[in-house]
Scaffold this active site. Structure first.
Site, short mmCIF file in Angstrom:
data_model
loop_
_atom_site.label_atom_id
_atom_site.label_comp_id
_atom_site.label_asym_id
_atom_site.label_seq_id
_atom_site.Cartn_x
_atom_site.Cartn_y
_atom_site.Cartn_z
N HIS A 78 50.41 38.41 42.48
CA HIS A 78 50.43 38.00 43.89
C HIS A 78 49.68 36.69 44.11
CE1 HIS A 78 52.11 41.98 44.16
NE2 HIS A 78 51.02 42.45 43.57
N GLU A 116 44.44 43.08 46.60
CA GLU A 116 44.83 43.06 45.19
C GLU A 116 44.85 41.65 44.63
OE1 GLU A 116 48.61 44.33 42.32
OE2 GLU A 116 48.78 44.49 44.51
N HIS A 171 47.48 43.64 37.58
CA HIS A 171 47.81 44.18 38.90
C HIS A 171 46.90 45.37 39.20
CE1 HIS A 171 51.69 42.17 40.05
NE2 HIS A 171 51.58 41.80 38.77
N GLU A 247 48.46 47.87 35.30
CA GLU A 247 48.05 48.33 36.63
C GLU A 247 46.68 48.95 36.42
OE1 GLU A 247 49.34 47.99 39.52
OE2 GLU A 247 51.52 47.75 39.35
#
Length: 283
Positions: A78, A116, A171, A247
């Site tokens: 992101h 995040e 992530h 993740e």
């Protein structure tokens, strides 16, 4: 965070997977500044695809370990400017397997609002600092936490153009399922090229094993045994280099959120992931 479980706010509000920007060779440049307890950058962005890749490199000494002179691409998920540019990040781009998906997403956040994109950027910088100290050349898919994108296809292209020995995307998840916690590592499956086969699976397994031995619990709600075979993640599908996506945990879980929010906790994630990458490169 990746698409299947992200609790992402509507993009028209101020605040899954990978990779925009311009094309061309990945430039060599000094590494980003050392991480601090804050994960934001002083860089700013004034237009859409502004996140140009940067790299960190150092010349290995004559007694440098075997991993020296290898190339690692770190892909912090992101970006801090995504929420303010919905038209750009909603633009459809190739995501592999004949599919398209939005350029990028805003990512998730803890219940207290720690985003995040800030977590991934800070952890990636810490990983990069550790790897560069070992003589490994580090390339980043974005150089700040205030820009837009890059899109998933461009993030994959950065790794391909760099000839990376390993590409690792960072992530964090946003599941609201009761009790959901733990990390998992995604890899492209079924593989679309040789690099997505045994090399990517070994990278994913090494990340999983090193994080687990470092005290992190595997996910109890997605994947199996800390691994998740995925066919829908553009950054992995479009990679021609060994690639995996970590993740790190569930930002909506109070215990994991507390760890991710603290500088000490982010360093623990970074240390485990850096150790895994070193182990993979030495294998």
């Amino acid at each position: 965070m990746v698409a299947v479980r992200r609790a992402t706010a509507p993009l028209l509000l101020a605040g899954a997977l990978l990779l925009t920007g311009c094309s061309g060779d990945v430039p060599a440049a000094p590494p980003p500044p050392p991480p601090s307890s804050s994960s934001s950058s002083s860089s700013s962005s004034s237009s859409a695809p502004v996140a140009t890749p940067t790299s960190a490199s150092s010349s290995p000494s004559p007694s440098a370990p075997p991993v020296a002179a290898k190339v690692v691409v770190l892909d912090p998920g992101h970006n801090g400017g995504n929420a303010a540019h919905p038209a750009e990040i909603n633009r459809l781009v190739p995501s592999g397997r004949g599919q398209t998906k939005p350029c990028n997403t805003t990512g998730t956040a803890t219940n207290a609002g720690y985003p995040e994109h800030a977590f991934t950027f800070d952890v990636a910088r810490r990983i990069g600092e550790a790897l560069a100290a070992k003589g490994i050349r580090v390339v980043y898919t974005r150089q700040n936490d205030t820009g837009v994108g890059p899109c998933v296809d461009r993030r994959a292209a950065i790794g391909n153009e760099a000839g990376a020995n390993a590409v690792v995307s960072i992530h964090a998840d946003g599941s609201t399922a009761a009790g959901a916690n733990g990390f998992h590592v995604a890899y492209s499956s079924p593989p679309l090229n040789a690099a997505q086969g045994a090399p990517s699976l070994r990278l994913a397994q090494t990340l999983r094993d090193t994080m687990r031995s470092g005290g992190f619990s595997v996910s109890n709600y997605i994947g199996g045994g800390g691994l998740s075979a995925r066919s829908d993640l553009g950054g992995l599908n479009l990679s021609t280099r060994p690639a995996a996506l970590v993740e790190c945990g569930n930002m909506r879980n109070p215990a994991e959120a507390a760890r991710m929010t603290s500088a000490e906790g982010r360093q623990s994630y970074a240390s485990a992931i850096a150790a895994a990458i070193e182990a993979y490169l030495a294998g």
